[in-house]
Enzyme design. Structure first.
Site, PDB file in Angstrom:
ATOM      1  CD  GLU A 126      -2.940   1.176   2.300  1.00 50.21           C
ATOM      2  OE1 GLU A 126      -2.821   0.344   3.215  1.00 50.21           O
ATOM      3  OE2 GLU A 126      -3.837   2.005   2.243  1.00 50.21           O
ATOM      4  N   GLY A 266       2.833   2.410  10.744  1.00 47.75           N
ATOM      5  CA  GLY A 266       2.577   1.578  11.911  1.00 47.75           C
ATOM      6  C   GLY A 266       2.481   0.097  11.589  1.00 47.75           C
ATOM      7  CG  MET A 268       0.139  -3.305   4.811  1.00 48.28           C
ATOM      8  SD  MET A 268      -0.900  -1.875   4.402  1.00 48.28           S
ATOM      9  CE  MET A 268      -2.125  -2.684   3.388  1.00 48.28           C
ATOM     10  CD  GLU A 269      -4.946  -2.285   5.561  1.00 48.87           C
ATOM     11  OE1 GLU A 269      -3.992  -1.832   6.220  1.00 48.87           O
ATOM     12  OE2 GLU A 269      -5.611  -1.593   4.775  1.00 48.87           O
ATOM     13  CG  ASN A 270      -0.001  -6.874   3.912  1.00 46.59           C
ATOM     14  OD1 ASN A 270      -0.119  -5.972   3.102  1.00 46.59           O
ATOM     15  ND2 ASN A 270       0.940  -6.888   4.845  1.00 46.59           N
ATOM     16  CD  GLU A 303      -2.938  -2.251  10.607  1.00 46.91           C
ATOM     17  OE1 GLU A 303      -3.398  -2.464   9.472  1.00 46.91           O
ATOM     18  OE2 GLU A 303      -2.607  -1.109  10.991  1.00 46.91           O
ATOM     19  CG  HIS A 306      -7.715  -2.163   7.869  1.00 50.63           C
ATOM     20  ND1 HIS A 306      -8.570  -1.223   7.334  1.00 50.63           N
ATOM     21  CD2 HIS A 306      -6.604  -1.473   8.272  1.00 50.63           C
ATOM     22  CE1 HIS A 306      -8.004  -0.024   7.418  1.00 50.63           C
ATOM     23  NE2 HIS A 306      -6.810  -0.142   7.989  1.00 50.63           N
ATOM     24  CD  GLU A 325      -6.404   3.137   6.702  1.00 46.67           C
ATOM     25  OE1 GLU A 325      -6.586   2.959   7.924  1.00 46.67           O
ATOM     26  OE2 GLU A 325      -5.776   2.333   5.982  1.00 46.67           O
TER      27      GLU A 325
HETATM   28  N1  TRP Z   1      -3.168   0.707   5.697  1.00 46.80           N
HETATM   29  C1  TRP Z   1      -2.244   0.917   6.770  1.00 46.80           C
HETATM   30  C2  TRP Z   1      -3.081   1.164   8.010  1.00 46.80           C
HETATM   31  O1  TRP Z   1      -3.496   0.283   8.661  1.00 46.80           O
HETATM   32  C3  TRP Z   1      -1.348   2.066   6.610  1.00 46.80           C
HETATM   33  C4  TRP Z   1      -0.393   2.141   5.494  1.00 46.80           C
HETATM   34  C5  TRP Z   1      -0.542   2.728   4.301  1.00 46.80           C
HETATM   35  C6  TRP Z   1       0.931   1.773   5.529  1.00 46.80           C
HETATM   36  N2  TRP Z   1       0.609   2.775   3.612  1.00 46.80           N
HETATM   37  C7  TRP Z   1       1.545   2.196   4.345  1.00 46.80           C
HETATM   38  C8  TRP Z   1       1.675   1.126   6.489  1.00 46.80           C
HETATM   39  C9  TRP Z   1       2.887   2.022   4.132  1.00 46.80           C
HETATM   40  C10 TRP Z   1       3.000   0.930   6.254  1.00 46.80           C
HETATM   41  C11 TRP Z   1       3.622   1.387   5.095  1.00 46.80           C
HETATM   42  O2  TRP Z   1      -3.461   2.217   8.349  1.00 46.80           O
HETATM   43 ZN    ZN Z   2      -5.610   1.449   8.583  1.00 47.13          ZN
END
Ligand code: TRP
Ligand code: ZN
Length: 869
Positions: A126, A266, A268-270, A303, A306, A325
């Protein structure tokens, strides 16, 4: 060709209004990763279908990739490539495409795409990182099913992970092995993830309410495994909470979290493979503070949540980022409130919103919750999209009420599961599910700026009238804004503290620029408690008198407004003192205020964490927002004098509270224990402002004998900020004790960066050269530079301009390595208009100097150019 050069000079802007559905979709993708230390070979086999215009060519996104071959339906394809795309003309309506390419994760310092962190392969896709792995239609409205085969050296990379279920594993030649993963849920490329490394693991399980057993795993470096149980506990609580509150269950038999030390944000919700910054997952009593424990709990929940709000229902395009978000932040705030103290959570969330989002809203980077344009999407993961976005959902929740909100959420999932949708789709589901009209409310998505609301009250013949007026300030590119629908929660209290309204509190729908609300049949003029729970993200000005505010501190049934009343009084006192100091007058603390604080401080019936918050004065940053031209030195001096004044007046009470809370108990992360530590360290902070040998001794004892990081780092921070003879020894001691632990070492940098001692600039410059300082590690950059420039207002804005030079130099050095983090730092310079002319000129000079750097990234370019124009 000329066009191309022009584009390089000024990055192009993307507009929401230009949205078009993609010409093609990729139904399935089969990826093969051959991981080696110096190169990774990627093979991608896609099944692609046309869904748009008949003759449109296939255009794939790609960046910093070495392309090897392109095969269309088993034949070599003719294609064109430039810096950002691969184009194939004359493709059929449905076909298979195979792409082979190489990438170089080891030299990837941007930490987007596939990179190496401490010898471990990991990904961050992301928002647009997938295009750095292979050519793809890298946008969230293209959702594909992924199958992923990863091959690597068995000894160096025993753990190989991707999304979904493991379906095969085995040995390969030359001491290598492979694992195959299959994710049954179609997903956008930004949710793809891969990890390869030598990692330890803790495991637990969760049974969903429909009886599915889910394996839960947290992977981290071996030496960090004892810091994983808190995150695991938080994960299990989140899974349960989402079932109880939203009826949402997890949907695969495995859920993995991996801790990574080099990470831009912080976490990432993969899908089923969340990747976390170590800071957001690792916690144990000796190394993590109570704030860290809460933060880990919140980020793990965020996360996890998400999975439904973001993954199952995702965003159509990046302008809709707040769809996932804002909603997910609202959900994690509510979760934290249910796990701990609701009042304290609300206070902290509002404090963050004011300090950072209100600042952004009054800066040249101000933008709506749903932005309409961007140059670099990474610059729009902002406080506005996240925190104001969460407030927008909270307001809808308040307007609909919990039952209708839940009905509307159910409808949202029923309608949109498996889709990529818009904020408009969300609001429509809220309307259709509740039957409540939100047409005017939608302005919260499109109008930037913090609404300012004034209230005047009058009382006549038993009739009480509140007259509200609202205005929305102009922001970059937006003027003459329309009045918004602002939900204002109100209570009326009589002079004995009784609530006068039915059910204590009601909701006023403020919809016009000016609007009156009347209440009849009252015997006496009531005291209004307006905007209870901070029911809307606005700036409110009331005509309450000091006596009425003091009354609210003691009697409001709404804890948020008790806190708010104390904030308003202390703000008035400090700002008046800034003025008085200029005119040679001294601090003259209001006795009624001291008495009100004394009552709170000694009230045994109150939650200790809440008392701690009642004592916390507004930060210098928030105070600065109240002045047309921020008087940084005046604010600092006045605030310090008020702290010292309160500490002098309440010294005995504070010492008693300190000793009462200092129980010597072993560490527990419970609301009561957190409250005791919060209050204890709050009063110690006050007392250190008037320190004598006894107080220094208390602080020193706490520093050397603490059994947990909350107490240790608080005492350390106070010592570092003091003139205590033990200061230098403490700095050495803490370093020697903790330099092997990167997250604690970050705290060592931050504590020094926070100091308001006059020599701090010398210290900061030394720390910038310290052997443990590393521009390639975002946490370290933040611990020193962001903390100093973002939180140490008085020293960053030192009139010599050294703070700006320090920042400018670091931004220029960091930009070629990690533009995303560099751009984050550049945001600290955007608000130059709020300072005096001398500082303005120096800040502008720094901005211009950055802008002149050759090869400046699009990220930094956008922030700097928008702040200068
Ligand atoms: N989607 C992530 C979140 O939970 C945030 C995010 C977006 C992110 N771009 C990123 C995290 C790049 C790490 C690196 O809010
Ligand atoms: Zn998020």
């Amino acid at each position: 060709m000329l066009d191309f050069t022009a584009q390089e000079a000024a990055p192009e802007t993307k507009y929401l209004r230009d949205y078009k559905i993609p010409d093609f979709t990729i139904e399935t993708v089969d990826l093969n990763f051959d991981l080696h230390d110096n190169v990774t070979h990627v093979t991608s086999r896609m099944h692609i279908k046309r869904q748009g215009e008949k003759d449109a060519p296939l255009v794939l996104d790609g960046k910093d990739i070495k392309l090897i071959s392109v095969i269309l339906n088993n034949a070599n394809a003719e294609y064109e490539v430039d810096d950002e795309t691969l184009t194939i003309h004359n493709v059929p309506d449905e076909f298979d495409l195979m792409i082979v390419n190489d990438i170089d994760p080891a030299s990837n310092t941007a930490l987007e795409g596939l990179y190496v962190s401490n010898g471990m392969f990991c990904t961050q896709c992301e928002a647009q990182g997938f295009r750095r792995i292979t050519y793809f239609i890298d946008r969230p409205d293209v959702m594909s099913k992924y199958r992923v085969r990863i091959e690597a050296n068995n000894a160096k990379y025993p753990i190989l992970l991707s999304n979904g279920n493991e379906i095969e594993r085995g040995d390969a030649a030359d001491g290598r092995h492979f694992v195959v993963w299959d994710d049954p849920f179609p997903k956008p490329s930004y949710l793809f993830a891969l990890v390869g490394g030598r990692l330890g693991m803790v495991e637990d399980s969760f049974t969903t309410k429909s009886g599915m057993d889910v394996v839960l795993r947290i992977f981290a470096e071996e030496q960090d495994l004892d810091k994983c149980p808190h995150a695991m506990d938080s994960l299990i609580k989140s899974m349960k909470w989402d079932e109880d509150v939203y009826g949402l269950e997890y949907d695969l038999e495995i859920f993995n979290i991996v801790a990574v030390s080099h990470f831009n944000m912080g976490a990432m919700e993969n899908k089923s493979l969340n990747i976390f910054n170590t800071k957001c997952v690792l916690a144990k009593a000796e190394t993590a503070t109570d704030t860290d424990f809460s933060f880990v709990e919140a980020v793990v929940a965020h996360e996890y949540f998400h999975n439904w709000t973001g993954n199952r229902v995702t965003c159509r395009d990046w302008f809709q980022l707040s769809l996932k978000e804002g909603l997910t932040v609202f959900r994690d705030h509510e979760f934290s409130s249910d796990m701990g103290s609701r009042a304290v959570c609300r206070i902290n969330d509002v404090r963050t919103l004011r300090q950072h989002q209100f600042a952004e809203d009054s800066s040249p980077m101000a933008h709506p919750v749903r932005p309409e344009e961007y140059m670099e999407i990474n610059n729009f993961y902002t406080m506005t999209v996240y925190e104001k976005g969460a407030e927008v959902i909270r307001m809808m929740h308040r307007i609909l009420g919990p039952e209708k909100y839940r009905k509307a959420m159910d409808l949202y999932f029923e309608r949109h599961d498996g889709q990529a949708v818009t904020c408009e789709d969300f609001v429509k589901a809220m309307e259709d599910g509740s039957g409540i009209d939100l047409s005017q409310f939608r302005l919260w998505y499109s109008q930037a700026g913090t609404p300012e609301v004034d209230v005047k009250s009058s009382f006549n013949n038993g009739k009480y009238t509140l007259t509200f007026s609202q205005k929305i300030p102009d922001t970059r590119g937006q003027t003459n804004k329309k009045p918004m629908h602002i939900p204002i929660e109100l209570g009326l209290i009589d002079r004995y503290g009784n609530e006068l309204l039915p059910n204590e509190t009601i909701l006023l729908d403020l919809k016009k620029s000016e609007q009156e609300f009347t209440f009849e049949g009252l015997e006496h003029k009531p005291i209004p408690s307006i905007l209870r729970g901070f029911s809307a993200p606005i700036k409110l000005n009331t005509d309450l008198t000091r006596d009425e505010q003091i009354f609210l501190i003691g009697h409001d049934s709404d804890s948020f407004n008790r806190w708010e009343a104390a904030q308003e009084i202390s703000t008035d006192i400090i700002l008046k003192l800034v003025d008085d100091l200029d005119n040679g007058r001294e601090l003259d603390l209001d006795y009624a205020f001291i008495d009100a604080i004394r009552l709170v401080l000694t009230d045994k019936s109150l939650d200790k964490a809440f008392i701690g918050e009642m004592l916390a004065l507004p930060s210098e940053g928030v105070l600065g927002q109240k002045m047309d031209t921020i008087n940084v030195d005046g604010i600092h001096e006045a605030r310090k004098l008020v702290v010292a004044g309160l500490a002098t007046a309440l010294k005995d009470e504070m010492l008693a509270v300190y000793h009462e809370c200092n129980t010597g108990e072993s560490y527990e992360f419970t609301p009561e224990a957190v409250g005791r530590r919060r209050l204890k360290n709050m009063v110690l902070g006050y007392l250190m402002e008037i320190a004598d040998t006894e107080i220094y001794q208390i602080c020193k004892n706490q520093f050397y004998n603490a059994n947990n990081m909350t107490d240790e780092i608080s005492a350390f921070t106070f010592l570092v900020n003091s003139n205590s003879p033990d200061r230098d020894k403490a700095i050495t001691n803490f370093y020697d004790k903790w330099h092997h632990d990167q997250l604690v070492l970050d705290k060592w940098f931050s504590a020094q960066a926070m100091s308001s001692r006059e020599d701090v600039l010398d210290q900061i410059e030394k720390l910038n050269e310290h052997k443990d300082f590393d521009l390639k590690t975002p946490n370290r950059v933040r611990s020193l530079i962001s903390v100093f420039c973002g939180l140490n207002q008085v020293r960053f804005h030192d009139k010599s301009g050294r703070g700006y030079e320090f920042l400018g130099k670091n931004i220029k050095a960091l930009d070629p390595l990690n533009p995303q983090i560099a751009a984050g730092l550049a945001k600290q310079l955007t608000r130059w208009k709020s300072f005096d002319e001398n500082r303005q000129n120096m800040m502008k000079k720094t901005l211009n100097d950055i802008l002149a750097q050759d090869g400046l990234s699009k990220n930094v370019h956008e922030i700097v150019s928008k702040s200068l124009d």
